[in-house]
Design a protein around this motif. Sequence first.
Motif, PDB file in Angstrom:
ATOM      1  N   LEU A  65       0.845  -1.193   0.000  1.00 51.33           N
ATOM      2  CA  LEU A  65       0.000   0.000   0.000  1.00 51.33           C
ATOM      3  C   LEU A  65       0.877   1.237   0.000  1.00 51.33           C
ATOM      4  CD1 LEU A  65      -3.012   1.019   0.294  1.00 51.33           C
ATOM      5  CD2 LEU A  65      -2.552   1.122   2.766  1.00 51.33           C
ATOM      6  N   VAL A  66       0.446   2.243  -0.753  1.00 51.38           N
ATOM      7  CA  VAL A  66       1.055   3.574  -0.703  1.00 51.38           C
ATOM      8  C   VAL A  66      -0.048   4.539  -0.305  1.00 51.38           C
ATOM      9  CG1 VAL A  66       2.278   5.379  -1.948  1.00 51.38           C
ATOM     10  CG2 VAL A  66       2.752   2.973  -2.463  1.00 51.38           C
ATOM     11  N   VAL A  67       0.152   5.267   0.772  1.00 52.43           N
ATOM     12  CA  VAL A  67      -0.904   6.100   1.356  1.00 52.43           C
ATOM     13  C   VAL A  67      -0.607   7.568   1.113  1.00 52.43           C
ATOM     14  CG1 VAL A  67      -2.203   6.639   3.445  1.00 52.43           C
ATOM     15  CG2 VAL A  67      -1.193   4.362   3.164  1.00 52.43           C
ATOM     16  N   THR A  68      -1.606   8.285   0.581  1.00 54.35           N
ATOM     17  CA  THR A  68      -1.526   9.736   0.404  1.00 54.35           C
ATOM     18  C   THR A  68      -2.652  10.389   1.195  1.00 54.35           C
ATOM     19  OG1 THR A  68      -2.971   9.761  -1.529  1.00 54.35           O
ATOM     20  CG2 THR A  68      -0.602   9.404  -1.920  1.00 54.35           C
ATOM     21  N   ALA A  69      -2.657  11.703   1.215  1.00 52.35           N
ATOM     22  CA  ALA A  69      -3.686  12.435   1.954  1.00 52.35           C
ATOM     23  C   ALA A  69      -5.086  12.081   1.467  1.00 52.35           C
ATOM     24  CB  ALA A  69      -3.436  13.936   1.831  1.00 52.35           C
ATOM     25  N   SER A  70      -5.244  11.973   0.160  1.00 56.79           N
ATOM     26  CA  SER A  70      -6.572  11.674  -0.386  1.00 56.79           C
ATOM     27  C   SER A  70      -7.057  10.295   0.025  1.00 56.79           C
ATOM     28  CB  SER A  70      -6.554  11.795  -1.910  1.00 56.79           C
ATOM     29  OG  SER A  70      -5.624  10.883  -2.477  1.00 56.79           O
ATOM     30  N   ASP A  71      -6.139   9.356   0.252  1.00 58.58           N
ATOM     31  CA  ASP A  71      -6.531   8.020   0.683  1.00 58.58           C
ATOM     32  C   ASP A  71      -7.160   8.048   2.076  1.00 58.58           C
ATOM     33  OD1 ASP A  71      -5.534   6.738  -1.645  1.00 58.58           O
ATOM     34  OD2 ASP A  71      -3.513   6.821  -0.817  1.00 58.58           O
ATOM     35  N   LEU A  72      -6.648   8.898   2.930  1.00 62.21           N
ATOM     36  CA  LEU A  72      -7.171   8.965   4.289  1.00 62.21           C
ATOM     37  C   LEU A  72      -8.606   9.475   4.306  1.00 62.21           C
ATOM     38  CD1 LEU A  72      -4.057  10.430   6.148  1.00 62.21           C
ATOM     39  CD2 LEU A  72      -4.772   8.048   6.047  1.00 62.21           C
ATOM     40  N   THR A  73      -8.869  10.516   3.553  1.00 61.02           N
ATOM     41  CA  THR A  73     -10.222  11.072   3.533  1.00 61.02           C
ATOM     42  C   THR A  73     -11.182  10.181   2.759  1.00 61.02           C
ATOM     43  OG1 THR A  73      -9.579  12.440   1.636  1.00 61.02           O
ATOM     44  CG2 THR A  73      -9.424  13.440   3.811  1.00 61.02           C
ATOM     45  N   ALA A  74     -10.700   9.522   1.707  1.00 60.48           N
ATOM     46  CA  ALA A  74     -11.561   8.633   0.929  1.00 60.48           C
ATOM     47  C   ALA A  74     -12.027   7.438   1.755  1.00 60.48           C
ATOM     48  CB  ALA A  74     -10.827   8.140  -0.322  1.00 60.48           C
ATOM     49  N   ALA A  75     -11.246   7.077   2.783  1.00 59.28           N
ATOM     50  CA  ALA A  75     -11.599   5.932   3.617  1.00 59.28           C
ATOM     51  C   ALA A  75     -12.600   6.298   4.709  1.00 59.28           C
ATOM     52  CB  ALA A  75     -10.343   5.351   4.251  1.00 59.28           C
ATOM     53  N   GLY A  76     -13.056   7.540   4.710  1.00 56.08           N
ATOM     54  CA  GLY A  76     -14.050   7.956   5.691  1.00 56.08           C
ATOM     55  C   GLY A  76     -13.477   8.579   6.945  1.00 56.08           C
ATOM     56  N   GLY A  77     -12.193   8.787   6.959  1.00 56.48           N
ATOM     57  CA  GLY A  77     -11.576   9.410   8.118  1.00 56.48           C
ATOM     58  C   GLY A  77     -11.284  10.878   7.875  1.00 56.48           C
ATOM     59  N   THR A  78     -10.265  11.363   8.543  1.00 55.75           N
ATOM     60  CA  THR A  78      -9.880  12.762   8.399  1.00 55.75           C
ATOM     61  C   THR A  78      -8.386  12.847   8.165  1.00 55.75           C
ATOM     62  OG1 THR A  78      -9.857  14.931   9.488  1.00 55.75           O
ATOM     63  CG2 THR A  78      -9.562  13.009  10.894  1.00 55.75           C
ATOM     64  N   ASN A  79      -7.959  13.931   7.556  1.00 53.42           N
ATOM     65  CA  ASN A  79      -6.537  14.148   7.307  1.00 53.42           C
ATOM     66  C   ASN A  79      -6.025  15.316   8.134  1.00 53.42           C
ATOM     67  OD1 ASN A  79      -3.999  13.707   6.008  1.00 53.42           O
ATOM     68  ND2 ASN A  79      -4.393  15.471   4.691  1.00 53.42           N
ATOM     69  N   ARG A  80      -6.545  15.455   9.332  1.00 57.69           N
ATOM     70  CA  ARG A  80      -6.094  16.573  10.158  1.00 57.69           C
ATOM     71  C   ARG A  80      -5.950  16.151  11.607  1.00 57.69           C
ATOM     72  NH1 ARG A  80      -9.924  21.553  10.428  1.00 57.69           N
ATOM     73  NH2 ARG A  80      -8.622  22.017  12.208  1.00 57.69           N
ATOM     74  N   ILE A  81      -5.065  16.836  12.286  1.00 61.88           N
ATOM     75  CA  ILE A  81      -4.867  16.668  13.720  1.00 61.88           C
ATOM     76  C   ILE A  81      -5.328  17.951  14.388  1.00 61.88           C
ATOM     77  CG2 ILE A  81      -3.168  16.300  15.542  1.00 61.88           C
ATOM     78  CD1 ILE A  81      -1.459  14.798  13.537  1.00 61.88           C
ATOM     79  N   GLU A  82      -6.203  17.802  15.373  1.00 65.59           N
ATOM     80  CA  GLU A  82      -6.766  18.974  16.027  1.00 65.59           C
ATOM     81  C   GLU A  82      -5.715  19.680  16.889  1.00 65.59           C
ATOM     82  OE1 GLU A  82      -9.722  20.085  15.315  1.00 65.59           O
ATOM     83  OE2 GLU A  82     -10.125  18.376  14.024  1.00 65.59           O
ATOM     84  N   ALA A  83      -5.992  20.940  17.176  1.00 64.04           N
ATOM     85  CA  ALA A  83      -5.074  21.747  17.978  1.00 64.04           C
ATOM     86  C   ALA A  83      -5.810  22.373  19.153  1.00 64.04           C
ATOM     87  CB  ALA A  83      -4.443  22.843  17.128  1.00 64.04           C
ATOM     88  N   ASN A  84      -5.098  22.632  20.226  1.00 58.38           N
ATOM     89  CA  ASN A  84      -5.642  23.387  21.344  1.00 58.38           C
ATOM     90  C   ASN A  84      -5.453  24.871  21.081  1.00 58.38           C
ATOM     91  OD1 ASN A  84      -6.613  21.350  22.936  1.00 58.38           O
ATOM     92  ND2 ASN A  84      -4.700  21.075  24.051  1.00 58.38           N
ATOM     93  N   LEU A  85      -6.404  25.658  21.557  1.00 55.41           N
ATOM     94  CA  LEU A  85      -6.359  27.099  21.323  1.00 55.41           C
ATOM     95  C   LEU A  85      -6.396  27.842  22.648  1.00 55.41           C
ATOM     96  CD1 LEU A  85      -8.906  27.410  18.378  1.00 55.41           C
ATOM     97  CD2 LEU A  85      -6.427  27.194  18.249  1.00 55.41           C
ATOM     98  N   VAL A  86      -5.965  29.069  22.596  1.00 54.92           N
ATOM     99  CA  VAL A  86      -6.041  29.945  23.749  1.00 54.92           C
ATOM    100  C   VAL A  86      -6.725  31.233  23.308  1.00 54.92           C
ATOM    101  CG1 VAL A  86      -3.820  31.070  23.351  1.00 54.92           C
ATOM    102  CG2 VAL A  86      -4.708  30.900  25.676  1.00 54.92           C
TER     103      VAL A  86
END
Length: 766
Positions: A65-86
């Motif tokens: 398997l070769v994984v790209t950003a589009s593969d992550l979103t196409a699989a029903g997930g997300t391509n982002r990591i959340e951040a804490n804010l102040v």
Amino acid sequence: MDKFGKSQSVTRIEDKRFLTGSGHYIADGDTASALHCYVLRSEVAHGRITALDIGDAQQAAGVHLVVTASDLTAAGGTNRIEANLVQNRDGTMGAAPARPILASDRVRFVGEPIVAVIAETLHAARDAAEMIVVEIDELPVKLDVRAGGETLHPEAPDNRAFDWGTGDGDATDAAFEAAARVVRLEVEDNRIITNSMEPRGCRADWDGARLHFAFSGQGVWAMKDRLATMLGLQPDAVHVTIPDVGGGFGMKVMPYPEYGIVAHAARTLGRPVSWMGERTESMLSDNAGRDLTTLAELAFDGDGRITAYRVHSRINLGAYNGMMGQPIQTELFSRVLMGCYDVQTVWMRAEGFYTNTTQVDAYRGAGRPEAIYVLERAMDRAARELGIDPWELRRRNFIPADRFPYLSATGETYDVGDFHKVLARAAQTADHAGFAARRDADAARGLLRGQGLCYYIESILGDPSEGARIVFEEDGTVSIHVGTQSNGQGHETVYARFLADQTGIPVASIRVVQGDSDIIPQGGGTGGSRSVTTQANAMLATVAQMMSALMPYLADKLGVDLADLSFDDETFRAAGSNMTPSLLEVAEMARADGRADLLDHAARATLPARSFPNGAHVAEVVVDPETGVVRVDRYTVVDDFGNLINPLLAEGQVHGGVVQGLGQALCEHVVHDAEGQLLTASFMDYALPRAGDVPMIGFTSEPVPSTANPMGMKGCGEAGTVGSMAAVANAVQDALWVRGVRQADMPFTPMRVWSLLQNEPVAAEK
């Protein structure tokens, strides 16, 4: 039996396993059946991805398997990591740019993941990655920590992540206007890399319905929720475990792109997939620490007492906000900044900026070392400018012991403390009175000796709630399930001995269970020196619950009144009965009677308030002006950790923390070139302290038991680092002062110190 409550020094149970090679770390998992992941990372600090061709890699031998950003979103997930804010000073929220798991259109630091290759072997995955064609149009690189420059994120057009403030600005300004003297000092807190003994790693397996994810971390529950979000799964479909961990330091709390990639690959392929970071890879991709510049200002009255404190920090966040990043750090900054000093008004401002470097996150103290470093460097400078002995200046400004509980200017209520007593003990154990003679003797040999003092206070706790579960197993042993996670601190020893003390169960019969989200449904993990304090509190609650269930059963069994039954921490006793069963014997009675409900007990408990460990660090350094070499010759620590459960482990924690602080002060330093390339990406270029760099470290306990928890404890996990940075820095500044050097910032490498003594610039090391 010997009572653990007598504060005995007990050697660690887990050491035999670790020292004989029997530990089970993430890399010790079953890799024979697992596919291997290799991550292709950006080689430039900033640019637009204009072409990405993975065709040849997909056809390479051994590649699954070769994984790209589009593969992550196409699989029903997300391509982002959340951040804490102040929240910003104007009431708006700080900028929240999305951090991608895999970059799709733009890269923002060297080492940012772009593509992942999954293959039969790591070599096959690496070879296939070399076939991938990535074209990047480079963009200007921003490395300075100020507003402006090339925009990294549309959400932050001036590259300002946040502009946070706290305190009473008007009252502070008024106090400065009325001050007899004002002292200002701007100090740099250099960027450092964690370099845990075991780099980050993970392994994922998908059984068709559930994901089992194992990683080297500091808690399973937050990762369980984050993986469920990344993959678009229900939380119940994710099982997270943590084996032995070779160091965490807060760096392993956060989520990282590799975790989502490996989990996605395992679910897609239906095969176990593993990833283990290499050292240089970790240096490029792990969240770094520190990296801020702070202007500190102190206002004094005519008697040398602080009337107000003002601070402005510029913080390098790197390319993205981290999950436990500097926005959280700023809040911790405010809690501890004026802890040990009696001051009435404070104003603090912290600005965070994005640069083309890896993220900067909380570790080695999560804001505490940064705050204490600033304050104690400023106090040392103030003593010099006011002509007051540095020890005396601190004494004049301490919160008196009879004023506790004390509401600080930053809103924290300190329950207890006796700073004068602790400092007096430090002066005695460090032989402060003999320093002048030692300095003169070195001067006669052409050497410069300096002494540095740091008096710190920490705000520890994190999540005040924790749970525990005690299970009597069929084989006659007892399992204690805990919600914290050992990263090498000795939890197995501490918790087993604590339970043995409360129940009389032999230590050898107790097994500590941790790091499994299926077995332990809730927990706060490890961070912020919270573990032993919160976990011991939860264990006390669980023991109480267990006794309330067992006592009626046993009274009935013995034919005695419940009121006549007692437990002396080893055996049950009752007037009119000659039976004195142990807890294990009572459990066997209950098992024989079919009372399974009496064999499993759980409870949660919440501490009512924080505790505040504090103490004095005294460092003496010797500087060779001919070479610039700095040697730490003497080091003394006197700590108020409240009641100590195991003094030996507490001392070990302090020793390790001190060495971490010495590393940053003397040699650790992250360097990037003008194009954002990391120049310190291996141990050939990034210096860690060695045994020869470390003196004998004296440790003395001077406890003032906390009233914020039933054990009287205060926590100690980060105390060594909190005090050592400023103590060493103040000692170096003291040594160089006689040669006219008025500003000395870490790291005190030979070249930097020699250049300062020659009055030459040291910009090459910036």
